[in-house]
Scaffold this motif. Structure first.
Motif, mmCIF file in Angstrom:
data_model
loop_
_atom_site.group_PDB
_atom_site.id
_atom_site.type_symbol
_atom_site.label_atom_id
_atom_site.label_comp_id
_atom_site.label_asym_id
_atom_site.label_seq_id
_atom_site.Cartn_x
_atom_site.Cartn_y
_atom_site.Cartn_z
ATOM 1 N N GLN A 102 -13.282 -5.809 1.450
ATOM 2 C CA GLN A 102 -11.820 -5.618 0.858
ATOM 3 C C GLN A 102 -10.846 -5.261 1.953
ATOM 4 O O GLN A 102 -10.817 -4.045 2.315
ATOM 5 N N LEU A 103 -10.072 -6.041 2.142
ATOM 6 C CA LEU A 103 -8.916 -5.954 3.161
ATOM 7 C C LEU A 103 -7.616 -5.149 2.589
ATOM 8 O O LEU A 103 -7.264 -5.528 1.529
ATOM 9 N N VAL A 104 -7.243 -4.217 3.148
ATOM 10 C CA VAL A 104 -6.062 -3.430 2.690
ATOM 11 C C VAL A 104 -5.214 -3.419 3.640
ATOM 12 O O VAL A 104 -5.451 -2.737 4.743
ATOM 13 N N PHE A 105 -4.061 -4.126 3.601
ATOM 14 C CA PHE A 105 -3.050 -4.266 4.634
ATOM 15 C C PHE A 105 -2.179 -3.005 4.483
ATOM 16 O O PHE A 105 -1.237 -2.688 3.288
ATOM 17 N N VAL A 106 -1.802 -2.048 5.383
ATOM 18 C CA VAL A 106 -0.847 -1.003 5.265
ATOM 19 C C VAL A 106 0.342 -1.160 6.037
ATOM 20 O O VAL A 106 0.302 -1.564 7.248
ATOM 21 N N VAL A 107 1.403 -0.752 5.041
ATOM 22 C CA VAL A 107 2.815 -0.826 5.792
ATOM 23 C C VAL A 107 3.562 0.368 5.544
ATOM 24 O O VAL A 107 3.318 1.017 4.467
ATOM 25 N N GLY A 108 4.526 0.784 6.203
ATOM 26 C CA GLY A 108 5.453 1.745 5.916
ATOM 27 C C GLY A 108 6.460 1.285 4.587
ATOM 28 O O GLY A 108 6.614 0.087 4.789
ATOM 29 N N SER A 109 7.018 2.286 3.950
ATOM 30 C CA SER A 109 7.961 1.977 3.063
ATOM 31 C C SER A 109 9.070 1.184 3.550
ATOM 32 O O SER A 109 9.683 0.431 2.691
ATOM 33 N N ASP A 110 9.359 1.525 4.714
ATOM 34 C CA ASP A 110 10.509 0.592 5.350
ATOM 35 C C ASP A 110 10.598 -0.868 5.492
ATOM 36 O O ASP A 110 11.406 -1.619 5.399
ATOM 37 N N LEU A 111 9.158 -1.284 5.625
ATOM 38 C CA LEU A 111 8.632 -2.545 5.694
ATOM 39 C C LEU A 111 8.920 -3.282 4.392
ATOM 40 O O LEU A 111 8.727 -4.662 4.088
ATOM 41 N N ALA A 112 8.260 -2.585 3.211
ATOM 42 C CA ALA A 112 8.133 -3.160 1.888
ATOM 43 C C ALA A 112 9.006 -4.059 1.589
ATOM 44 O O ALA A 112 8.628 -5.321 0.899
ATOM 45 N N PRO A 113 10.538 -4.103 1.635
ATOM 46 C CA PRO A 113 11.426 -4.923 1.197
ATOM 47 C C PRO A 113 11.321 -6.270 1.999
ATOM 48 O O PRO A 113 11.943 -7.280 1.425
ATOM 49 N N GLN A 114 10.914 -6.177 3.220
ATOM 50 C CA GLN A 114 10.778 -7.335 4.066
ATOM 51 C C GLN A 114 9.703 -8.427 3.882
ATOM 52 O O GLN A 114 10.070 -9.508 4.046
ATOM 53 N N ILE A 115 8.711 -7.892 3.048
ATOM 54 C CA ILE A 115 7.391 -8.633 3.087
ATOM 55 C C ILE A 115 7.683 -10.131 2.389
ATOM 56 O O ILE A 115 7.264 -11.193 2.936
ATOM 57 N N PRO A 116 8.493 -10.073 1.318
ATOM 58 C CA PRO A 116 8.797 -11.329 0.506
ATOM 59 C C PRO A 116 9.294 -12.487 1.563
ATOM 60 O O PRO A 116 8.978 -13.584 1.400
ATOM 61 N N ARG A 117 9.857 -12.188 2.725
ATOM 62 C CA ARG A 117 10.542 -12.942 3.620
ATOM 63 C C ARG A 117 9.436 -13.438 4.952
ATOM 64 O O ARG A 117 9.732 -14.282 5.646
ATOM 65 N N TRP A 118 8.356 -12.609 4.968
ATOM 66 C CA TRP A 118 7.275 -12.770 6.003
ATOM 67 C C TRP A 118 6.688 -14.361 5.716
ATOM 68 O O TRP A 118 6.738 -14.830 4.516
ATOM 69 N N LYS A 119 6.147 -14.932 6.793
ATOM 70 C CA LYS A 119 5.479 -16.155 6.722
ATOM 71 C C LYS A 119 4.443 -16.244 5.851
ATOM 72 O O LYS A 119 3.411 -15.334 5.822
ATOM 73 N N GLU A 120 4.440 -17.220 4.876
ATOM 74 C CA GLU A 120 3.391 -17.639 3.682
ATOM 75 C C GLU A 120 3.004 -16.069 3.196
ATOM 76 O O GLU A 120 1.761 -15.669 2.879
ATOM 77 N N ALA A 121 4.051 -15.415 2.723
ATOM 78 C CA ALA A 121 3.956 -14.253 2.222
ATOM 79 C C ALA A 121 3.039 -14.065 0.769
ATOM 80 O O ALA A 121 2.496 -13.328 0.764
#
Length: 198
Positions: A102-121
């Motif tokens: 089970q893969l759990v990808f960890v990000v800081g809260s500052d990156l959360a709003p950017q994720i929908p714009r990431w490649k193949e989100a």
């Protein structure tokens, strides 16, 4: 708000990529915190396509490696082969490295709003759970989580207290107190970020 505690299960691996430019005491606290929540933690230094980096990737990987070794924790491993500017590529490599985990990808809260714009989100969010770590000055907002939920994200907000410590500040103004003890000698040896060898 998503509740913490979804990380039960011995097959979960927390995946934490970072610019490590340079690693700070905040990075150290985050890795230590992840070890309290997950049975295994994998980390790597990466190139962020949205950032200008202060040192080449190989040097940043060496700095992160010093931090990992300094923590003396066998459940924490550096897997530099996971490094990619694109999260979807990292997750594909992780799935090949740990089939069935089970893969759990960890990000800081500052990156959360950017994720929908990431490649193949949408595709990447289907390949992992998303763990968000609150950063000082970046509270986790429900308005940031809604677009992620619409893309199918399984989100958990980790109850970790990470000290305010920014790599960008260290690059501008060296501060020995914000550099982990295990990283400091490598900074000096490689004469990085205004930390010359004495």
């Amino acid at each position: 708000m998503s509740r913490p505690g979804l990380n039960a299960g011995g097959d979960a691996i927390a995946l934490f990529g970072t610019s490590a430019d340079p690693p700070t005491r905040g990075h150290q606290a985050l890795l230590e915190g992840l070890l309290q929540h997950f049975p295994r933690v994998a980390t790597w230094a990466s190139d962020n396509p949205m950032k200008q980096h202060g040192a080449p990737l190989a040097q940043r990987a060496a700095l992160l490696g010093a931090l990992v070794r300094g923590l003396h924790e066998p459940r924490l491993e550096q897997h530099q082969e996971l490094s990619s500017p694109w999260t979807i590529t990292t997750l594909e490599r992780a799935a090949a490295t740990w089939p069935g985990a089970q893969l759990v990808f960890v990000v800081g809260s500052d990156l959360a709003p950017q994720i929908p714009r990431w490649k193949e989100a949408e595709k990447l969010l289907q390949r992992c759970r998303l763990a968000i770590v609150p950063r000082v000055g970046w509270p986790v907002a429900e308005t940031d989580l809604r677009p992620l939920h619409r893309l199918g994200a399984q989100i958990e907000v980790l109850p970790l207290a990470i000290p305010a410590s920014a790599s960008s500040s260290l690059r501008l103004q060296p501060d020995r107190a914000q550099v982990p003890d295990s990283v400091w000698p490598v900074l000096q040896q490689q004469n990085l970020y205004g930390h010359p060898q004495p």
